[in-house]
Design an enzyme around this catalytic site. Structure first.
Site, mmCIF file in Angstrom:
data_model
loop_
_atom_site.group_PDB
_atom_site.id
_atom_site.type_symbol
_atom_site.label_atom_id
_atom_site.label_comp_id
_atom_site.label_asym_id
_atom_site.label_seq_id
_atom_site.Cartn_x
_atom_site.Cartn_y
_atom_site.Cartn_z
ATOM 1 N N SER A 170 0.820 -1.216 0.000
ATOM 2 C CA SER A 170 0.000 0.000 0.000
ATOM 3 C C SER A 170 0.852 1.262 0.000
ATOM 4 O O SER A 170 0.455 2.294 -0.545
ATOM 5 C CB SER A 170 -0.930 -0.014 1.212
ATOM 6 O OG SER A 170 -1.897 -1.044 1.056
ATOM 7 N N TYR A 171 2.031 1.183 0.611
ATOM 8 C CA TYR A 171 2.889 2.370 0.629
ATOM 9 C C TYR A 171 3.249 2.824 -0.782
ATOM 10 O O TYR A 171 3.400 4.034 -1.036
ATOM 11 C CB TYR A 171 4.170 2.085 1.418
ATOM 12 C CG TYR A 171 5.019 3.309 1.631
ATOM 13 C CD1 TYR A 171 6.087 3.570 0.777
ATOM 14 C CD2 TYR A 171 4.746 4.207 2.652
ATOM 15 C CE1 TYR A 171 6.862 4.707 0.944
ATOM 16 C CE2 TYR A 171 5.514 5.345 2.833
ATOM 17 C CZ TYR A 171 6.570 5.587 1.971
ATOM 18 O OH TYR A 171 7.333 6.733 2.141
ATOM 19 N N CYS A 227 -4.734 -3.207 1.470
ATOM 20 C CA CYS A 227 -5.216 -3.711 2.758
ATOM 21 C C CYS A 227 -4.055 -3.679 3.739
ATOM 22 O O CYS A 227 -3.079 -4.437 3.578
ATOM 23 C CB CYS A 227 -5.734 -5.130 2.604
ATOM 24 S SG CYS A 227 -6.266 -5.864 4.164
ATOM 25 N N VAL A 228 -4.156 -2.802 4.731
ATOM 26 C CA VAL A 228 -3.121 -2.681 5.753
ATOM 27 C C VAL A 228 -3.684 -3.240 7.050
ATOM 28 O O VAL A 228 -4.716 -2.774 7.545
ATOM 29 C CB VAL A 228 -2.691 -1.220 5.945
ATOM 30 C CG1 VAL A 228 -1.468 -1.139 6.838
ATOM 31 C CG2 VAL A 228 -2.388 -0.557 4.600
ATOM 32 N N ILE A 229 -3.027 -4.271 7.578
ATOM 33 C CA ILE A 229 -3.521 -4.940 8.787
ATOM 34 C C ILE A 229 -2.529 -4.723 9.924
ATOM 35 O O ILE A 229 -1.317 -4.922 9.743
ATOM 36 C CB ILE A 229 -3.728 -6.446 8.549
ATOM 37 C CG1 ILE A 229 -4.760 -6.673 7.435
ATOM 38 C CG2 ILE A 229 -4.175 -7.133 9.837
ATOM 39 C CD1 ILE A 229 -4.963 -8.129 7.059
ATOM 40 N N GLU A 254 2.568 -6.153 14.941
ATOM 41 C CA GLU A 254 3.031 -6.005 16.323
ATOM 42 C C GLU A 254 3.594 -4.622 16.603
ATOM 43 O O GLU A 254 3.800 -4.245 17.757
ATOM 44 C CB GLU A 254 4.112 -7.063 16.607
ATOM 45 C CG GLU A 254 3.618 -8.501 16.540
ATOM 46 C CD GLU A 254 4.745 -9.501 16.757
ATOM 47 O OE1 GLU A 254 4.460 -10.698 16.852
ATOM 48 O OE2 GLU A 254 5.924 -9.045 16.820
ATOM 49 N N THR A 255 3.914 -3.882 15.537
ATOM 50 C CA THR A 255 4.621 -2.607 15.738
ATOM 51 C C THR A 255 3.798 -1.428 15.216
ATOM 52 O O THR A 255 2.707 -1.601 14.702
ATOM 53 C CB THR A 255 5.967 -2.636 14.970
ATOM 54 O OG1 THR A 255 5.693 -2.546 13.566
ATOM 55 C CG2 THR A 255 6.748 -3.893 15.277
ATOM 56 N N HIS A 274 4.406 0.197 12.628
ATOM 57 C CA HIS A 274 4.564 0.316 11.168
ATOM 58 C C HIS A 274 3.212 0.595 10.506
ATOM 59 O O HIS A 274 3.113 1.381 9.567
ATOM 60 C CB HIS A 274 5.167 -0.982 10.614
ATOM 61 C CG HIS A 274 5.737 -0.835 9.256
ATOM 62 N ND1 HIS A 274 5.473 -1.711 8.250
ATOM 63 C CD2 HIS A 274 6.552 0.106 8.739
ATOM 64 C CE1 HIS A 274 6.110 -1.336 7.154
ATOM 65 N NE2 HIS A 274 6.782 -0.224 7.418
ATOM 66 N N PHE A 318 -9.417 6.492 -2.395
ATOM 67 C CA PHE A 318 -8.748 5.800 -1.288
ATOM 68 C C PHE A 318 -9.516 4.514 -0.962
ATOM 69 O O PHE A 318 -10.367 4.485 -0.091
ATOM 70 C CB PHE A 318 -8.681 6.724 -0.069
ATOM 71 C CG PHE A 318 -7.911 6.166 1.095
ATOM 72 C CD1 PHE A 318 -8.567 5.777 2.257
ATOM 73 C CD2 PHE A 318 -6.524 6.020 1.049
ATOM 74 C CE1 PHE A 318 -7.870 5.273 3.357
ATOM 75 C CE2 PHE A 318 -5.831 5.524 2.133
ATOM 76 C CZ PHE A 318 -6.497 5.145 3.286
HETATM 77 N N1 LIG Z 1 2.270 -4.554 6.418
HETATM 78 C C1 LIG Z 1 1.643 -4.172 5.227
HETATM 79 C C2 LIG Z 1 2.336 -3.579 4.187
HETATM 80 N N2 LIG Z 1 3.683 -3.359 4.301
HETATM 81 C C3 LIG Z 1 4.518 -3.074 3.132
HETATM 82 C C4 LIG Z 1 4.503 -1.598 2.708
HETATM 83 O O1 LIG Z 1 3.251 -1.260 2.104
HETATM 84 C C5 LIG Z 1 5.611 -1.332 1.695
HETATM 85 O O2 LIG Z 1 5.411 -2.159 0.566
HETATM 86 C C6 LIG Z 1 6.990 -1.591 2.281
HETATM 87 O O3 LIG Z 1 7.126 -0.829 3.486
HETATM 88 C C7 LIG Z 1 8.108 -1.212 1.309
HETATM 89 O O4 LIG Z 1 8.023 0.138 0.944
HETATM 90 N N3 LIG Z 1 1.692 -3.214 3.058
HETATM 91 C C8 LIG Z 1 0.339 -3.434 2.918
HETATM 92 O O5 LIG Z 1 -0.247 -3.094 1.878
HETATM 93 N N4 LIG Z 1 -0.347 -4.024 3.949
HETATM 94 C C9 LIG Z 1 0.253 -4.388 5.101
HETATM 95 O O6 LIG Z 1 -0.430 -4.933 6.019
HETATM 96 C C1 LIG Z 2 1.155 -2.868 8.565
HETATM 97 C C2 LIG Z 2 2.446 -3.576 8.642
HETATM 98 O O1 LIG Z 2 3.455 -3.191 8.102
HETATM 99 C C3 LIG Z 2 2.471 -4.721 9.581
HETATM 100 O O2 LIG Z 2 1.576 -5.706 9.091
HETATM 101 C C4 LIG Z 2 3.847 -5.334 9.695
HETATM 102 O O3 LIG Z 2 3.784 -6.140 10.835
HETATM 103 P P1 LIG Z 2 4.692 -5.798 12.102
HETATM 104 O O4 LIG Z 2 4.215 -4.465 12.659
HETATM 105 O O5 LIG Z 2 4.435 -6.944 13.090
HETATM 106 O O6 LIG Z 2 6.119 -5.759 11.642
#
Ligand SMILES: Nc1c(NC[C@H](O)[C@H](O)[C@H](O)CO)[nH]c(=O)[nH]c1=O
Ligand SMILES: CC(=O)[C@@H](O)COP(=O)(O)O
Length: 165
Positions: free
Chosen positions: A65-66, A90-92, A95-96, A98, A123
């Site tokens: 998604s980023y 879809c961002v779930i 643990e952190t 992020h 969006f």
């Molecule tokens: N944890 C999730 C991510 N993480 C990856 C980032 O979106 C990105 O691709 C990476 O940080 C490299 O730049 N992306 C999602 O779409 N959903 C997640 O749950």
């Molecule tokens: C949204 C994320 O980047 C996440 O799913 C990554 O998981 P974590 O926070 O346990 O590293």
């Protein structure tokens, strides 16, 4: 209003413009592909249902998604004929923290891309606590956010095309 109180796929109460004259890009994240694949199908099928020609739906997968922000900017910078960009992800929560950084970056980034290009950026990103919530919004009990994103794109493209010159 929570999605639990509004089905994301119920648009029976609104007028949906015909999309026969419009061209859309769909940028879709590959992270959580089980979810985003359902969002993509919902958006694609909804556009077709409302008259958009298949050749006028340009699809672009990105890693996560980023990357939706960069992709939307690149697509609009290279194709001025696109009427709106549907961004699906879809961002779930993990643990952190992020999760927080990604969600905020994508929401703010996409808004800025839309202003930069004077085009609608939809969006269509789920930001959930867990996979159960995501599945419920990707064709489950709360409908499909991909459907909602496509309807939003149709309405905004129609608005842009019908402004007084
Ligand atoms: N944890 C999730 C991510 N993480 C990856 C980032 O979106 C990105 O691709 C990476 O940080 C490299 O730049 N992306 C999602 O779409 N959903 C997640 O749950
Ligand atoms: C949204 C994320 O980047 C996440 O799913 C990554 O998981 P974590 O926070 O346990 O590293």
């Amino acid at each position: 209003m929570s999605s639990s109180l509004k089905n994301l796929s119920d648009f029976s109460h609104t007028t949906i413009p015909n999309g026969g004259d419009f061209k859309f890009a769909i940028v879709v994240a590959e992270w959580n592909a089980e979810i985003t694949g359902k969002l993509y199908k919902g958006a694609f099928d909804t556009l077709i249902k409302h008259g958009v020609k298949e050749q006028n739906i340009l699809s672009y997968p990105v890693p996560g998604s980023y990357e939706l922000t960069a992709a939307a900017d690149i697509v609009l910078s290279n194709n001025a004929t696109i009427d709106a960009v549907i961004c699906l992800g879809c961002v779930i929560q993990g643990e952190t923290r992020h999760f927080d950084f990604i969600c905020n970056a994508v929401a703010n980034g996409l808004a800025n891309v839309g202003l930069k290009h004077n085009k609608t950026i939809v969006f269509g990103v789920l930001t959930t606590d867990n996979q159960e919530q995501a599945l419920a919004r990707a064709g489950g009990k709360h409908g499909n956010k991909g459907d909602e994103a496509a309807i939003t794109a149709l309405k905004m493209a129609h608005l842009s095309a019908n402004l007084p010159k």
